[in-house]
Design an enzyme around this catalytic site. Sequence first.
Site, PDB file in Angstrom:
ATOM      1  N   VAL A   1       0.859  -1.176   0.000  1.00  0.00           N
ATOM      2  CA  VAL A   1       0.000   0.000   0.000  1.00  0.00           C
ATOM      3  C   VAL A   1       0.896   1.227   0.000  1.00  0.00           C
ATOM      4  O   VAL A   1       1.766   1.357   0.873  1.00  0.00           O
ATOM      5  CB  VAL A   1      -0.893   0.000   1.259  1.00  0.00           C
ATOM      6  CG1 VAL A   1      -1.822   1.201   1.264  1.00  0.00           C
ATOM      7  CG2 VAL A   1      -1.672  -1.308   1.358  1.00  0.00           C
ATOM      8  N   CYS A   2       0.723   2.119  -0.952  1.00  0.00           N
ATOM      9  CA  CYS A   2       1.571   3.311  -1.040  1.00  0.00           C
ATOM     10  C   CYS A   2       1.482   4.101   0.266  1.00  0.00           C
ATOM     11  O   CYS A   2       0.407   4.563   0.661  1.00  0.00           O
ATOM     12  CB  CYS A   2       1.147   4.194  -2.206  1.00  0.00           C
ATOM     13  SG  CYS A   2       2.065   5.763  -2.239  1.00  0.00           S
ATOM     14  N   ILE A   3       2.605   4.266   0.929  1.00  0.00           N
ATOM     15  CA  ILE A   3       2.590   4.841   2.273  1.00  0.00           C
ATOM     16  C   ILE A   3       2.179   6.320   2.261  1.00  0.00           C
ATOM     17  O   ILE A   3       1.432   6.768   3.137  1.00  0.00           O
ATOM     18  CB  ILE A   3       3.949   4.623   2.981  1.00  0.00           C
ATOM     19  CG1 ILE A   3       3.859   5.033   4.445  1.00  0.00           C
ATOM     20  CG2 ILE A   3       5.071   5.351   2.266  1.00  0.00           C
ATOM     21  CD1 ILE A   3       5.017   4.542   5.291  1.00  0.00           C
TER      22      ILE A   3
END
Lengths: 130, 130, 120, 120, 98, 98
Positions: B77-79
């Site tokens: 998940v793109c932080i």
Amino acid sequence: MIFSILIYGSAHNSQSVHTAYRFAKSLLAAGHTLHRVFFYGESVYTASALCAPPRDEQDIHQLWKSLAETHQLDLVVCIAAALKRGVIDQAEAQRHEKPAFNTHAPYELSGLGQLSEAAIISDRLVTFGA
Amino acid sequence: MIFSILIYGSAHNSQSVHTAYRFAKSLLAAGHTLHRVFFYGESVYTASALCAPPRDEQDIHQLWKSLAETHQLDLVVCIAAALKRGVIDQAEAQRHEKPAFNTHAPYELSGLGQLSEAAIISDRLVTFGA
Amino acid sequence: MQSKSILLILSHAPYGDTRAKEALDLALTAAAFGQDVSLLFTQDALYLLLKSQQPQAIEQKNLANICSALPMYDIDKIYIENNTSQTKHITAEQLILPGVFVNHNQIALMIRDHDVVLRF
Amino acid sequence: MQSKSILLILSHAPYGDTRAKEALDLALTAAAFGQDVSLLFTQDALYLLLKSQQPQAIEQKNLANICSALPMYDIDKIYIENNTSQTKHITAEQLILPGVFVNHNQIALMIRDHDVVLRF
Amino acid sequence: MSTLHTINKSPSDNTLWQSCLAALLPGDALLMIENAAYAAAQPSVMTQLQEYDIDIYLLSADVDARGLSGKLYTNANIIDDQQFVTLACQHTKVVSWF
Amino acid sequence: MSTLHTINKSPSDNTLWQSCLAALLPGDALLMIENAAYAAAQPSVMTQLQEYDIDIYLLSADVDARGLSGKLYTNANIIDDQQFVTLACQHTKVVSWF
């Protein structure tokens, strides 16, 4: 004049929650009444207290929260839209046996009836869309 | 063949997260490798464990979680996209002094570099859009 | 509680996003609260009314079923954008619900004559 | 790590949603990872390159500033859809960044000739 | 060196559709998924697609969900999810229009 | 009995714009907010709007954000947030196109 605001745009992927915020501030400054702000659809994410925007970006959750506390605003978040999206308060977390919750006052989970009531009570219902 | 999947559509306001799920299941069933699933933009809400969909509706968080556990998938998940939207794991909750967190394994917060790496490693990068 | 006339304009297709479903939920609630609700199907929202929808294939609720139940919830003012049905080659027989076909001029007047107008 | 040629096609305007910003973030990351990145501005994405943007009025980051810094991040293959600039009456002098103007045919060939094509 | 294009919006998103069509090359394939399935029920769009030397596909789940079988103005191939994967393998890359 | 219409998408959303324009009646007002501000920089759209007997407005914050001052093909009134509220009061209802 009595206003209510319906927000439908995404909290973090649309300008509309911020445009609605500026409109709310302006109508309050002009001495009008803001009967209710109703968050529907993707705008319900506004109510999540867990968002951690970069320091140089706005915190739309906090902006609405501060405005509500200053003016005793009624911030209603559609409960059906919120639960399916994982925006949940302490009571609903218990009911659904979730280990945590991410929203609390002044944001309040309630039904679509609150929007119907706002439409009747208010002289103007202004929508800020997706 | 080595696949990676990039999901960009909203978790709960778009069909794309579910279409991507079906595509992932099918490519695994056909014996291909799924190197990584990368959640970007509004799709990061998929990682929130607090969503409570109605009983007769799909639970897209759970669907991806089960698939990942069965096949040891890498769900990234793109932080940056996640933190601003309030999708946060235990470590980030501590760092940002948040009272709760809403995501954990097999979902993993990491940087956009993981998407770049996936684009290089994979024979096919398939995007499921907003 | 006083009543207002509410016009809900639907414009989006089912299933690709939740917009049509959330608009229908709103219509049902407003009607349950005794409001005078009119529903206007424009653009891709006309696809809500197509017969034979089987969304279990994509694990979603059947919105055509909700539409066909609208009269049971006292929503019987159903309007359909004439121009849309022509562009999309959809005839009245293909729809699960009868409605009054209206043109652009009539829509403009409907918007003027209702107390509250919400477009989804 | 081997390198692939990546074509990022931008199609959305800044500020109304986060699509343009997230695409630019991806471009910068890919370049930092040594990828061979080309950027194509189509449709409303051309508005990313307009001079004199002042988004502090709506409390957002200035995306034109990010665009003008692209060459510093080794992204110097900048392409602009010719047809779009004509439709929108935008001339090269109004843009904060020089780019190669390409037509639809050239775009189709660019899509064919890159290893990975992502459109936002 | 051919491309599989996927598109997921109805033709009401005219800007998206025109961009996608302009990018098609002979030998490419176009797979209409999600709300793009509605395109197959619109004669004008399908007529326009006939001008291209490409293969056209629809996902059966999306066609069925929307009640479109029997209303299609095309002889596009209706495929299942497995065949979607096969298509992705047969073309050198997948480009998504959304 | 006049309406304030707001619209928030650029003219690339042609379906939305055509629906909105078809709903305008003489005496109504149209306020272009957010990405709809780009419409004011497109001559073809502004020419089309001239055919309607309505007042046209833009929000200054949106015009400034997008670098559009000096590029407008219209003599629309550029207003601030306070005047937006005033407009909402002056018309009997507000209809939002999004």
